[in-house]
Design a protein around this motif. Structure first.
Motif, PDB file in Angstrom:
ATOM      1  N   GLY A  91       0.763  -1.241   0.000  1.00 49.92           N
ATOM      2  CA  GLY A  91       0.000   0.000   0.000  1.00 49.92           C
ATOM      3  C   GLY A  91       0.795   1.292   0.000  1.00 49.92           C
ATOM      4  N   PHE A  92       1.932   1.337  -0.720  1.00 50.66           N
ATOM      5  CA  PHE A  92       2.746   2.543  -0.769  1.00 50.66           C
ATOM      6  C   PHE A  92       2.757   3.140  -2.174  1.00 50.66           C
ATOM      7  CE2 PHE A  92       4.163   0.384   2.989  1.00 50.66           C
ATOM      8  CZ  PHE A  92       4.412   1.416   3.891  1.00 50.66           C
ATOM      9  N   THR A  93       3.208   4.390  -2.257  1.00 50.27           N
ATOM     10  CA  THR A  93       3.425   5.065  -3.532  1.00 50.27           C
ATOM     11  C   THR A  93       4.843   5.615  -3.542  1.00 50.27           C
ATOM     12  OG1 THR A  93       1.098   5.648  -3.847  1.00 50.27           O
ATOM     13  CG2 THR A  93       2.722   6.976  -5.016  1.00 50.27           C
ATOM     14  N   VAL A  94       5.598   5.241  -4.596  1.00 46.28           N
ATOM     15  CA  VAL A  94       6.986   5.680  -4.760  1.00 46.28           C
ATOM     16  C   VAL A  94       7.095   6.346  -6.123  1.00 46.28           C
ATOM     17  CG1 VAL A  94       9.395   4.955  -4.850  1.00 46.28           C
ATOM     18  CG2 VAL A  94       7.781   3.714  -3.381  1.00 46.28           C
ATOM     19  N   LEU A  95       7.436   7.621  -6.150  1.00 44.98           N
ATOM     20  CA  LEU A  95       7.578   8.352  -7.401  1.00 44.98           C
ATOM     21  C   LEU A  95       8.915   9.073  -7.429  1.00 44.98           C
ATOM     22  CD1 LEU A  95       4.017   9.981  -7.638  1.00 44.98           C
ATOM     23  CD2 LEU A  95       4.807   7.877  -8.747  1.00 44.98           C
ATOM     24  N   ASN A  96       9.574   9.041  -8.606  1.00 43.18           N
ATOM     25  CA  ASN A  96      10.790   9.827  -8.825  1.00 43.18           C
ATOM     26  C   ASN A  96      11.889   9.494  -7.809  1.00 43.18           C
ATOM     27  OD1 ASN A  96       9.406  11.341 -10.910  1.00 43.18           O
ATOM     28  ND2 ASN A  96       8.377  12.419  -9.234  1.00 43.18           N
ATOM     29  N   ALA A  97      12.096   8.204  -7.594  1.00 40.37           N
ATOM     30  CA  ALA A  97      13.115   7.756  -6.649  1.00 40.37           C
ATOM     31  C   ALA A  97      14.316   7.197  -7.396  1.00 40.37           C
ATOM     32  CB  ALA A  97      12.545   6.694  -5.714  1.00 40.37           C
ATOM     33  N   ALA A  98      15.438   7.042  -6.674  1.00 34.53           N
ATOM     34  CA  ALA A  98      16.627   6.441  -7.248  1.00 34.53           C
ATOM     35  C   ALA A  98      16.345   4.996  -7.628  1.00 34.53           C
ATOM     36  CB  ALA A  98      17.785   6.512  -6.261  1.00 34.53           C
ATOM     37  N   SER A  99      16.977   4.526  -8.696  1.00 32.59           N
ATOM     38  CA  SER A  99      16.799   3.156  -9.172  1.00 32.59           C
ATOM     39  C   SER A  99      17.668   2.184  -8.373  1.00 32.59           C
ATOM     40  CB  SER A  99      17.169   3.070 -10.647  1.00 32.59           C
ATOM     41  OG  SER A  99      17.091   1.759 -11.129  1.00 32.59           O
ATOM     42  N   PRO A 100      17.143   1.003  -8.022  1.00 31.56           N
ATOM     43  CA  PRO A 100      15.754   0.607  -8.183  1.00 31.56           C
ATOM     44  C   PRO A 100      14.876   1.292  -7.153  1.00 31.56           C
ATOM     45  CG  PRO A 100      16.919  -1.094  -6.990  1.00 31.56           C
ATOM     46  CD  PRO A 100      17.942  -0.075  -7.394  1.00 31.56           C
ATOM     47  N   GLU A 101      13.705   1.698  -7.563  1.00 30.93           N
ATOM     48  CA  GLU A 101      12.826   2.387  -6.616  1.00 30.93           C
ATOM     49  C   GLU A 101      12.455   1.477  -5.456  1.00 30.93           C
ATOM     50  OE1 GLU A 101      10.410   5.763  -8.697  1.00 30.93           O
ATOM     51  OE2 GLU A 101       9.956   3.864  -9.713  1.00 30.93           O
ATOM     52  N   ILE A 102      12.337   0.167  -5.741  1.00 22.04           N
ATOM     53  CA  ILE A 102      12.078  -0.822  -4.697  1.00 22.04           C
ATOM     54  C   ILE A 102      13.045  -1.981  -4.898  1.00 22.04           C
ATOM     55  CG2 ILE A 102      10.394  -2.414  -3.700  1.00 22.04           C
ATOM     56  CD1 ILE A 102       8.196  -0.562  -4.779  1.00 22.04           C
ATOM     57  N   GLN A 103      13.727  -2.398  -3.824  1.00 18.42           N
ATOM     58  CA  GLN A 103      14.625  -3.549  -3.896  1.00 18.42           C
ATOM     59  C   GLN A 103      14.233  -4.549  -2.817  1.00 18.42           C
ATOM     60  OE1 GLN A 103      18.860  -3.451  -5.121  1.00 18.42           O
ATOM     61  NE2 GLN A 103      19.287  -4.018  -3.013  1.00 18.42           N
ATOM     62  N   LEU A 104      14.081  -5.819  -3.229  1.00 22.94           N
ATOM     63  CA  LEU A 104      13.708  -6.899  -2.322  1.00 22.94           C
ATOM     64  C   LEU A 104      14.826  -7.926  -2.306  1.00 22.94           C
ATOM     65  CD1 LEU A 104      10.094  -7.447  -3.753  1.00 22.94           C
ATOM     66  CD2 LEU A 104      10.790  -5.820  -1.971  1.00 22.94           C
ATOM     67  N   ASN A 105      15.315  -8.263  -1.123  1.00 28.28           N
ATOM     68  CA  ASN A 105      16.421  -9.215  -0.998  1.00 28.28           C
ATOM     69  C   ASN A 105      16.170 -10.077   0.232  1.00 28.28           C
ATOM     70  OD1 ASN A 105      18.794 -10.608  -1.078  1.00 28.28           O
ATOM     71  ND2 ASN A 105      20.141  -8.859  -0.844  1.00 28.28           N
ATOM     72  N   GLY A 106      15.805 -11.353   0.009  1.00 32.83           N
ATOM     73  CA  GLY A 106      15.550 -12.227   1.136  1.00 32.83           C
ATOM     74  C   GLY A 106      14.668 -13.393   0.740  1.00 32.83           C
ATOM     75  N   VAL A 107      14.002 -13.961   1.726  1.00 33.47           N
ATOM     76  CA  VAL A 107      13.158 -15.149   1.539  1.00 33.47           C
ATOM     77  C   VAL A 107      11.755 -14.828   2.047  1.00 33.47           C
ATOM     78  CG1 VAL A 107      12.828 -17.557   2.239  1.00 33.47           C
ATOM     79  CG2 VAL A 107      15.128 -16.691   1.778  1.00 33.47           C
ATOM     80  N   ASN A 108      10.754 -15.243   1.298  1.00 34.17           N
ATOM     81  CA  ASN A 108       9.363 -15.032   1.695  1.00 34.17           C
ATOM     82  C   ASN A 108       9.052 -13.549   1.907  1.00 34.17           C
ATOM     83  OD1 ASN A 108       7.963 -17.811   2.110  1.00 34.17           O
ATOM     84  ND2 ASN A 108       9.992 -18.054   3.024  1.00 34.17           N
ATOM     85  N   THR A 110       6.722 -10.381   0.278  1.00 34.48           N
ATOM     86  CA  THR A 110       5.601 -10.027  -0.588  1.00 34.48           C
ATOM     87  C   THR A 110       5.540  -8.513  -0.741  1.00 34.48           C
ATOM     88  OG1 THR A 110       4.288 -11.947   0.065  1.00 34.48           O
ATOM     89  CG2 THR A 110       3.098 -10.098  -0.889  1.00 34.48           C
ATOM     90  N   LEU A 111       5.464  -8.061  -1.987  1.00 37.62           N
ATOM     91  CA  LEU A 111       5.234  -6.650  -2.312  1.00 37.62           C
ATOM     92  C   LEU A 111       3.910  -6.569  -3.039  1.00 37.62           C
ATOM     93  CD1 LEU A 111       6.244  -3.645  -2.716  1.00 37.62           C
ATOM     94  CD2 LEU A 111       7.095  -4.437  -4.944  1.00 37.62           C
ATOM     95  N   GLN A 112       2.978  -5.762  -2.531  1.00 39.73           N
ATOM     96  CA  GLN A 112       1.683  -5.699  -3.192  1.00 39.73           C
ATOM     97  C   GLN A 112       1.047  -4.320  -3.053  1.00 39.73           C
ATOM     98  OE1 GLN A 112      -0.324  -8.907  -1.147  1.00 39.73           O
ATOM     99  NE2 GLN A 112      -1.265  -7.549   0.358  1.00 39.73           N
ATOM    100  N   ILE A 134       9.438 -15.190  -3.399  1.00 44.67           N
ATOM    101  CA  ILE A 134       9.074 -13.782  -3.464  1.00 44.67           C
ATOM    102  C   ILE A 134       7.784 -13.643  -4.266  1.00 44.67           C
ATOM    103  CG2 ILE A 134       9.760 -11.544  -4.435  1.00 44.67           C
ATOM    104  CD1 ILE A 134      12.635 -12.258  -3.671  1.00 44.67           C
ATOM    105  N   LYS A 135       6.883 -12.766  -3.790  1.00 44.10           N
ATOM    106  CA  LYS A 135       5.630 -12.500  -4.479  1.00 44.10           C
ATOM    107  C   LYS A 135       5.533 -10.999  -4.780  1.00 44.10           C
ATOM    108  CE  LYS A 135       3.154 -16.338  -2.311  1.00 44.10           C
ATOM    109  NZ  LYS A 135       2.017 -16.746  -1.449  1.00 44.10           N
ATOM    110  N   ILE A 136       5.258 -10.694  -6.039  1.00 41.09           N
ATOM    111  CA  ILE A 136       5.086  -9.309  -6.491  1.00 41.09           C
ATOM    112  C   ILE A 136       3.697  -9.246  -7.116  1.00 41.09           C
ATOM    113  CG2 ILE A 136       5.988  -7.511  -8.023  1.00 41.09           C
ATOM    114  CD1 ILE A 136       8.751  -8.872  -7.762  1.00 41.09           C
ATOM    115  N   LEU A 137       2.740  -8.659  -6.397  1.00 42.93           N
ATOM    116  CA  LEU A 137       1.325  -8.805  -6.724  1.00 42.93           C
ATOM    117  C   LEU A 137       0.617  -7.451  -6.774  1.00 42.93           C
ATOM    118  CD1 LEU A 137       0.582 -11.585  -4.046  1.00 42.93           C
ATOM    119  CD2 LEU A 137       1.406 -11.934  -6.380  1.00 42.93           C
TER     120      LEU A 137
END
Length: 283
Positions: A91-108, A110-112, A134-137
C-alpha cells in the motif's frame, strides 16, 4: 474495492482502512525508529507524505509471524529497500526515486498494492528482487523513460555478485507495467552475462499481468522452468525472449497486441522442455 484499471491489474485503490496496527506512524523520523525495532508479528502502519524518506526494512519476521509494513495507498516514500525475510510490504506510492525504486532481498517477501514509477537514476528500474519465495502482486510500475542503453525494466533480477543471489519460486501476478523502455520483466541467472556461476534461477511465474514495453515483455537469460500465462502484452517487437539455456518454459493463454512481429523468440539452447506457441525468431 476498486482497482486502478478496469481489468483488475495493478495497485488496488482505494484500500481498506488500516486496522490491527502495532504502531501507526505519520512522519519519517518515527517511521525509521519503528522499523529499527520491528519484531516478528508486528504490523507497522505508515500514512502521509514522508518526503525524501527511503524506507528500509532490515529485520525479519518468521513463517508464523511475518513483519507487515503497510500504507493506506496514499502513503508516499522516496524508495523502499527490504533486506530481510518473512516481510509484507503493502500500500505505498513511490515516485521519482533512485533506481531501483524498490529492492527486495531475502526469503518469503511479498510486495503488493504499491505504485513505483519514474525512477530517476541509471538503471531506471522500478523493482529489483533477489531470493526465494518472493511475491510481487497487484503493483503499478513503469514510466521509466531513462537512457535506453541502460535497458530500463519494470521488474528485474540478476545474479552478478554475492549480494544478488539467484532467485527461485517467484510469483509475479496481476501487475500493471506501463511505458517501460526495455522489458516488463528482465531476469538473468548466474550463468548469464556477468553472472557468478553459482546456483540456479528458476520457477519464475509471470501471470495475469498487463505489459507495455518497447523491446520484450519478458526477457529470460539462463532462467529455467518459467511459466508465462494469462498476460496482456502491448507494444514490444516480440513478447517473450528466452536464451542461454532458459529451458523448460511453459507459455500459454497470453493476449498479444496486433502488429507484434512474433510472440516467442528463442535460441536453440532454450528449446529443451519448452511448451508453448511456435518460435517465431531470435530472442
Amino acid at each position: 474495492m476498486n482497482a486502478t484499471a478496469a481489468d483488475g491489474r495493478g495497485a488496488i485503490r482505494p484500500l481498506p482502512a488500516l486496522s490491527g496496527c502495532t504502531r501507526t506512524l505519520t512522519d519519517a523520523t518515527s517511521a525509521k525508529e519503528a522499523l529499527s525495532k520491528a519484531s516478528p508479528g508486528d504490523k507497522i502502519c505508515i500514512t502521509g507524505d514522508l518526503g525524501d524518506f527511503r524506507m528500509k526494512v532490515n529485520y525479519s519476521g518468521t513463517e508464523q509471524a511475518p513483519i507487515q509494513v503497510v500504507g493506506d495507498g496514499q502513503t508516499r516514500v522516496r524508495g523502499i529497500d527490504v533486506d530481510a525475510s518473512y516481510v509484507l510490504v503493502d500500500g505505498f506510492t513511490v515516485l521519482n526515486a533512485a533506481s531501483p525504486e524498490i529492492q527486495l532481498n531475502g526469503v518469503n517477501i511479498t510486495l503488493q498494492n504499491t505504485v513505483a514509477r519514474h525512477a530517476t537514476t541509471d538503471g531506471y528500474d522500478s523493482v529489483q528482487f533477489f531470493g526465494d519465495n518472493i511475491k510481487i502482486l497487484h503493483n503499478t510500475l513503469g514510466g521509466n523513460s531513462g537512457d535506453p542503453a541502460e535497458t530500463p525494466s519494470c521488474i528485474e533480477t540478476s545474479s552478478t555478485d554475492a549480494s544478488s543471489s539467484p532467485s527461485r519460486n517467484v510469483l509475479i501476478d496481476s501487475n500493471r507495467c506501463e511505458n517501460t523502455t526495455y522489458a516488463c520483466l528482465s531476469a538473468a541467472g548466474p550463468h548469464g552475462p556477468r553472472g557468478t556461476g553459482q546456483g540456479q534461477t528458476s520457477e519464475i511465474r509471470f501471470t495475469n499481468n498487463y505489459c507495455q514495453a518497447q523491446v520484450a515483455a519478458v526477457s529470460l537469460n539462463d532462467v529455467q522452468s518459467a511459466t508465462i500465462s494469462g498476460n496482456v502484452v502491448d507494444g514490444p517487437d516480440h513478447a517473450w525472449s528466452l536464451q542461454n539455456n532458459s529451458t523448460g518454459a511453459k507459455v500459454a493463454g497470453n493476449t498479444i497486441a496486433p502488429g507484434t512481429a512474433y510472440e516467442v523468440g528463442m535460441d536453440d539452447s532454450s528449446k529443451a522442455g519448452y511448451q508453448g506457441p511456435s518460435v517465431g525468431g531470435a530472442p
